[in-house]
Design an enzyme around this catalytic site. Structure first.
Site, PDB file in Angstrom:
ATOM      1  N   GLY A  17      15.467   0.679  -0.503  1.00  0.00           N
ATOM      2  CA  GLY A  17      14.153   0.680  -1.153  1.00  0.00           C
ATOM      3  C   GLY A  17      13.958  -0.587  -1.970  1.00  0.00           C
TER       4      GLY A  17
ATOM      5  N   ALA B  15       0.854  -1.192   0.000  1.00  0.00           N
ATOM      6  CA  ALA B  15       0.000   0.000   0.000  1.00  0.00           C
ATOM      7  C   ALA B  15       0.890   1.242   0.000  1.00  0.00           C
ATOM      8  CB  ALA B  15      -0.942  -0.021   1.194  1.00  0.00           C
ATOM      9  N   CYS B  16       1.699   1.396   1.042  1.00  0.00           N
ATOM     10  CA  CYS B  16       2.644   2.508   1.139  1.00  0.00           C
ATOM     11  C   CYS B  16       4.034   1.958   1.383  1.00  0.00           C
ATOM     12  CB  CYS B  16       2.317   3.409   2.325  1.00  0.00           C
ATOM     13  SG  CYS B  16       0.971   4.515   2.042  1.00  0.00           S
ATOM     14  N   ILE B  17       5.018   2.587   0.802  1.00  0.00           N
ATOM     15  CA  ILE B  17       6.402   2.139   1.015  1.00  0.00           C
ATOM     16  C   ILE B  17       7.275   3.360   1.259  1.00  0.00           C
ATOM     17  CG2 ILE B  17       6.898   2.075  -1.484  1.00  0.00           C
ATOM     18  CD1 ILE B  17       8.610  -0.464  -0.896  1.00  0.00           C
TER      19      ILE B  17
ATOM     20  N   GLU C  44       0.202  -0.461  -4.906  1.00  0.00           N
ATOM     21  CA  GLU C  44      -0.970   0.393  -5.091  1.00  0.00           C
ATOM     22  C   GLU C  44      -0.594   1.610  -5.931  1.00  0.00           C
ATOM     23  OE1 GLU C  44      -3.309   0.714  -1.376  1.00  0.00           O
ATOM     24  OE2 GLU C  44      -3.595   2.809  -1.944  1.00  0.00           O
TER      25      GLU C  44
ATOM     26  N   SER D 177       4.410   7.476  -6.406  1.00  0.00           N
ATOM     27  CA  SER D 177       5.052   8.796  -6.412  1.00  0.00           C
ATOM     28  C   SER D 177       6.189   8.761  -7.431  1.00  0.00           C
ATOM     29  CB  SER D 177       5.608   9.102  -5.021  1.00  0.00           C
ATOM     30  OG  SER D 177       6.632   8.167  -4.722  1.00  0.00           O
TER      31      SER D 177
ATOM     32  N   GLN E  79      18.024   6.876   2.412  1.00  0.00           N
ATOM     33  CA  GLN E  79      17.680   6.692   0.993  1.00  0.00           C
ATOM     34  C   GLN E  79      18.914   6.599   0.102  1.00  0.00           C
ATOM     35  OE1 GLN E  79      14.810   9.732  -0.100  1.00  0.00           O
ATOM     36  NE2 GLN E  79      13.261   8.894   1.296  1.00  0.00           N
ATOM     37  N   ARG E  80      18.702   6.054  -1.098  1.00  0.00           N
ATOM     38  CA  ARG E  80      19.730   5.885  -2.133  1.00  0.00           C
ATOM     39  C   ARG E  80      20.874   4.971  -1.701  1.00  0.00           C
ATOM     40  NH1 ARG E  80      19.808   9.040  -6.961  1.00  0.00           N
ATOM     41  NH2 ARG E  80      20.340   7.025  -7.798  1.00  0.00           N
TER      42      ARG E  80
ATOM     43  N   GLY F 138      20.052   1.498  -1.535  1.00  0.00           N
ATOM     44  CA  GLY F 138      19.583   0.161  -1.910  1.00  0.00           C
ATOM     45  C   GLY F 138      18.527  -0.423  -0.985  1.00  0.00           C
TER      46      GLY F 138
ATOM     47  N   THR G  27      11.443   4.584   2.551  1.00  0.00           N
ATOM     48  CA  THR G  27      12.755   4.540   3.192  1.00  0.00           C
ATOM     49  C   THR G  27      12.941   5.894   3.857  1.00  0.00           C
ATOM     50  OG1 THR G  27      13.655   3.146   1.423  1.00  0.00           O
ATOM     51  CG2 THR G  27      15.244   4.241   2.837  1.00  0.00           C
TER      52      THR G  27
END
Ligand code: ACO
Ligand code: ZN
Length: 286
Positions: free
Chosen positions: A163, A149-151, A184, A188, A158-159, A161, A153
């Site tokens: 994610g 549904a939502c993910i 879902e 973004s 972030q950046r 790996g 990091t």
């Protein structure tokens, strides 16, 4: 009106203190106004409770019982763990998590009703204990076949790996369920980049390095627990799909093969975080 939507999207405070990190909010999140007014929110890194001052946070930390996210640890590989958390059993934690993730998610409504969701929280451990890196949520029952549904990091991670690791984990769960899954929509901008990256790597690795002789879109989809649609989109985005006599033919172009070997060389040098399915201690909930 347009204007009101614009305003409601704007971030409503300046800073989050979380463990050793200071994070800048990206978007609006409905934390209580008496906290957002002061501009800085102090988060307990383990239970994600929020406070208006460092003093209150310190007082809380003395009695906070949690050492890691609640729920079951269903995966551990070196310093990476995943916890499965039932929104209904751990309402407060999951609401706190949703409030935090809304800070970095623009296009989603925050679900106050966390009961229908499971939350998969990823942590890394060091000498101080578990640190939450990111998570994804998943409907317990999805009529549309959504496996995420939502993910998220957290920005400080972030950046690196993580994610792709979260995404891979979501597909490993779908494989165990014997289902095809997909995130879902809408994604973004960053979500699309992350998924595209994962999809390309998973498909090209399967075609180039896989021991299976996979040759059709359907076989790719079922091997990777991806939907046929997502496989087709990825292949056509990568220019790997040619139509011949009304059939789809998958072609590994030189450009794709070069990218693949460059990536493999980099992974050999730097190592790559990967989910090891053998370490997943999980059966689909009945
Ligand atoms: N600029 C360009 N490309 C990017 C960027 C960026 N800022 N961020 C990620 N990518 C691409 C890259 O191709 C990257 O692979 P590479 O580093 O090998 O080139 C790939 O995405 C994945 O990078 P990861 O490091 O594995 O992913 P990360 O840990 O940064 O997490 C995520 C990706 C979860 C989308 C993160 O950006 C995030 O949390 N964003 C805010 C919340 C969000 O938008 N979530 C998705 C919403 S859609 C949904 O929930 C279903
Ligand atoms: Zn706490």
């Amino acid at each position: 009106t347009q204007n009101q939507t614009e305003i409601s999207r704007v971030r409503n405070f300046e800073k989050i203190h979380m463990g050793r990190d200071e994070i800048e909010p990206w978007y609006f999140s409905p934390y209580p106004e008496e906290l957002t007014e002061t501009g800085v929110i102090y988060l307990c890194e383990t239970c994600l409770s929020y406070f208006g001052s460092e003093f209150q946070l310190r007082r809380h930390r003395k009695k906070c019982q949690l050492l890691h996210p609640p729920g079951n640890e269903i995966y551990r590989d070196q310093d990476v763990s995943f916890f499965e958390i039932d929104g209904k059993r751990q309402r407060t934690y999951c609401r706190n998590l949703c409030l935090l993730s809304k800070v970095f998610l623009d296009h989603k409504t925050v679900y106050y009703d966390v009961d229908p969701f499971l939350f998969y929280c990823m942590t890394t451990t060091d000498q101080h204990g578990h640190h939450i890196v990111g998570y994804f949520s998943k409907e317990k029952e999805s009529a549309d076949g959504f496996n995420v549904a939502c993910i998220l990091t957290l920005p400080q991670y972030q950046r690196k790996g993580y994610g792709k690791l979260l995404i891979q984990f979501s597909y490993e769960l779908s494989k165990r369920e014997g289902r095809l899954g997909h995130p879902e929509k809408p994604l973004s901008d960053l979500g699309l980049l992350g998924y595209r990256g994962y999809w390309e790597e998973a498909i090209v690795d399967l075609l180039v390095d896989g021991d299976l002789k996979v040759s059709s879109v359907d076989e790719i989809a079922s091997t990777l627990a991806m939907t046929v649609n997502d496989v087709l989109h990825t292949l056509s985005y990568l220019n790997m799909l040619k139509i011949s006599k009304n059939n789809h033919v998958i072609v590994l172009t030189n450009a794709i093969l070069e990218r693949h070997s460059a990536r493999k060389a980099k992974e050999q040098l730097k190592g790559k975080r990967q989910i090891d399915p053998a370490r997943l201690q999980w059966k689909p909930p009945v």
